[in-house]
Enzyme design. Sequence first.
Site, short mmCIF file in Angstrom:
data_model
loop_
_atom_site.label_atom_id
_atom_site.label_comp_id
_atom_site.label_asym_id
_atom_site.label_seq_id
_atom_site.Cartn_x
_atom_site.Cartn_y
_atom_site.Cartn_z
N LEU A 16 0.77 -1.18 0.02
CA LEU A 16 -0.01 -0.02 0.18
C LEU A 16 0.83 1.26 0.03
O LEU A 16 0.42 2.43 -0.15
CB LEU A 16 -0.78 0.08 1.32
CG LEU A 16 -1.98 -1.19 1.28
CD1 LEU A 16 -2.87 -1.14 2.64
CD2 LEU A 16 -2.91 -0.90 -0.01
N ASN A 41 7.52 -3.21 3.37
CA ASN A 41 8.99 -2.81 2.80
C ASN A 41 8.97 -1.41 2.60
O ASN A 41 8.93 -0.81 1.30
CB ASN A 41 9.27 -3.64 1.66
CG ASN A 41 8.31 -3.65 0.46
OD1 ASN A 41 7.06 -3.32 0.67
ND2 ASN A 41 8.76 -3.61 -0.70
N HIS A 174 3.56 -15.33 -3.11
CA HIS A 174 3.56 -15.18 -4.64
C HIS A 174 4.52 -16.26 -5.35
O HIS A 174 5.29 -15.88 -6.06
CB HIS A 174 3.97 -13.75 -4.78
CG HIS A 174 5.30 -13.15 -4.16
ND1 HIS A 174 6.38 -13.76 -4.35
CD2 HIS A 174 5.42 -11.97 -3.49
CE1 HIS A 174 7.21 -13.16 -3.48
NE2 HIS A 174 6.82 -12.08 -3.10
N LEU A 219 8.94 -9.08 -9.37
CA LEU A 219 9.87 -10.07 -8.64
C LEU A 219 8.96 -10.79 -7.74
O LEU A 219 8.30 -10.38 -7.05
CB LEU A 219 10.95 -9.50 -8.05
CG LEU A 219 11.81 -8.96 -9.00
CD1 LEU A 219 13.24 -8.20 -8.19
CD2 LEU A 219 12.64 -10.10 -9.61
N ASP A 247 -0.15 -9.20 -4.63
CA ASP A 247 1.32 -8.34 -4.74
C ASP A 247 1.28 -7.17 -5.32
O ASP A 247 2.22 -7.02 -6.18
CB ASP A 247 2.40 -9.66 -5.07
CG ASP A 247 3.66 -9.03 -4.88
OD1 ASP A 247 3.88 -8.28 -4.03
OD2 ASP A 247 4.69 -9.68 -5.50
N HIS A 251 4.22 1.35 -8.68
CA HIS A 251 5.56 2.25 -8.92
C HIS A 251 4.87 3.23 -9.92
O HIS A 251 4.16 3.01 -10.94
CB HIS A 251 6.53 1.51 -9.57
CG HIS A 251 7.22 0.71 -8.55
ND1 HIS A 251 8.20 1.09 -7.70
CD2 HIS A 251 7.24 -0.83 -8.13
CE1 HIS A 251 8.62 -0.19 -6.99
NE2 HIS A 251 7.96 -1.07 -7.54
N ALA A 263 10.83 -2.99 -10.26
CA ALA A 263 9.87 -4.17 -10.18
C ALA A 263 8.42 -4.03 -9.65
O ALA A 263 8.63 -3.57 -8.29
CB ALA A 263 10.70 -5.58 -9.27
O1 DOR Z 1 7.82 -6.84 -7.94
C1 DOR Z 1 7.81 -6.85 -6.80
N1 DOR Z 1 7.47 -5.36 -6.13
N2 DOR Z 1 8.14 -7.51 -6.03
C2 DOR Z 1 8.38 -7.61 -4.76
O2 DOR Z 1 8.83 -8.36 -4.01
C3 DOR Z 1 8.38 -6.08 -4.22
C4 DOR Z 1 7.52 -5.48 -4.76
C5 DOR Z 1 7.47 -3.91 -4.56
O3 DOR Z 1 7.61 -3.56 -3.11
O4 DOR Z 1 7.52 -2.90 -5.41
ZN ZN Z 2 5.24 -8.01 -2.59
#
Ligand code: DOR
Ligand code: ZN
Length: 346
Positions: A16, A41, A174, A219, A247, A251, A263
Site C-alpha cells: 500500500l 517494505n 507469490h 519479482l 502482490d 510504482h 519491479a
Molecule cells: O515486484 C515486486 N515488487 N516484488 C516485490 O517483492 C516487491 C514489490 C515492491 O515492493 O515493489
Molecule cells: Zn510483494
Amino acid sequence: MNRLTIVTPDDWHVHLRDSPYLEAVVADTARQFGRAIVMPNLLPPVRTCNEAMAYRDRILAALPANSGFEPLMTLYLTDNTRVEDIEAASESGCIHGAKLYPAGATTNSDAGVTDLANLDAVLETMQKHRFMLQLHGEATAPEIDIFDREKRFIELSLERIRRNFPELPVVFEHITTRDAVDYVLASDACLAATITPHHLLINRNAIFNGGIRPHYYCLPVAKREHHRQALVAAACGGDARFFAGTDSAPHSKSAKESACGCAGIYSAHSALELYAEVFENAGDFGHFESFMSKNGASYYGLELNQGTVTLERREWTLPDSLPYPDSELVPFRSGERLRWKQVVDA
Ligand code: DOR
Ligand code: ZN
C-alpha cells in the site's frame, strides 16, 4: 453464468506504500477486499510494533469514508530483529506476521536478512507463538539464474526453515513455479502459498512481447508457461493451502518506464476481475470463493468476512493509466478488455 456473489475476499499480500502514494491506491484494495496483509517494505521498513501501529493509523486515515477495510499489519525481519518485538507483535492483535526478505531480493529489501542463521532465536519465538512467517522465496546469490531463484530458495532456505521449525506457520508468498506448487502439496498443514493474478495470467513471454514491456516486470519474475499452468491448477483445484494474494505493487509510470525500471505490477485496480478471468479461463468457478475468501482466513486463524461482493459478466476496458502523485500509475493489462466487473453499490 452471468453473476457471481462470494463472501467478501481478502488480499493476503499487498503493497500500500505510504503517503502520498498510499492515498492514491488504498481505495482500490478497500473496494474489493475486507482485509489485506500489508507489506512492511517501506523506506525505512516497518520493523517494530510501534512503527506498524503508526503505519496502520496512516492507512486507516487514508481510507474512504465508511470503509470497513481492515489492514493486517506485518513486521519486516532484519538481521537485528529482537525477540521482544516478535513477542509484542504476536500479542498486539493487529500484527499478523513477520516478513522475510532475503537481503537484496527485491524493492526495499536492502535491510533484509543476510543469513538465515541470524534469525534462529526469532524463528524459535515465532514458532512458539504460532506467529506467521511470510516469505519472499527467492535465493539471491548473484550466480543464480533469475528464473531459478525460487527453486533454489526452496532447496537452500525453505527446507532448512521447515526442518528446524516444523510447527512454524509459513506462507510462501507469490509463488511462480511448479516446483513451489509441488513443494507445498508435498508438505504439511504448516505451509501455504499465495498466488497473484498476474502470475496466473501471464508467462515470461509477456515481458518481451515485441519489445521490452516494463509493466509486466515484477519479482519473482514470471516463468515459463508450464509453471503458469501449475499455478492455475493449484488456484482452481480447491486445495485449502493456496489462496489469493495480489502482490499489487505500485510504482510510478516514470519509475517503470526507465533504463532500470522498478519491479512491481499494479493489479489492485481490478484484482477481483482478474482472478475471475483466471477461473473462467479454467472453465470452473467451483473453488473461486474458497481461493478468494475462505482458505486464507482459515490459514491465518481469522473469521470469514461478514459481507459479500458481486461480479457480473460485463465487458469493459481498463484505463491506460490512473492518477498518481507526480506521475501516473499504469494498471496491469491497461487498455485491455476484461470480461467481469465488480458491481459497486451506488
Ligand atoms: O515486484 C515486486 N515488487 N516484488 C516485490 O517483492 C516487491 C514489490 C515492491 O515492493 O515493489
Ligand atoms: Zn510483494
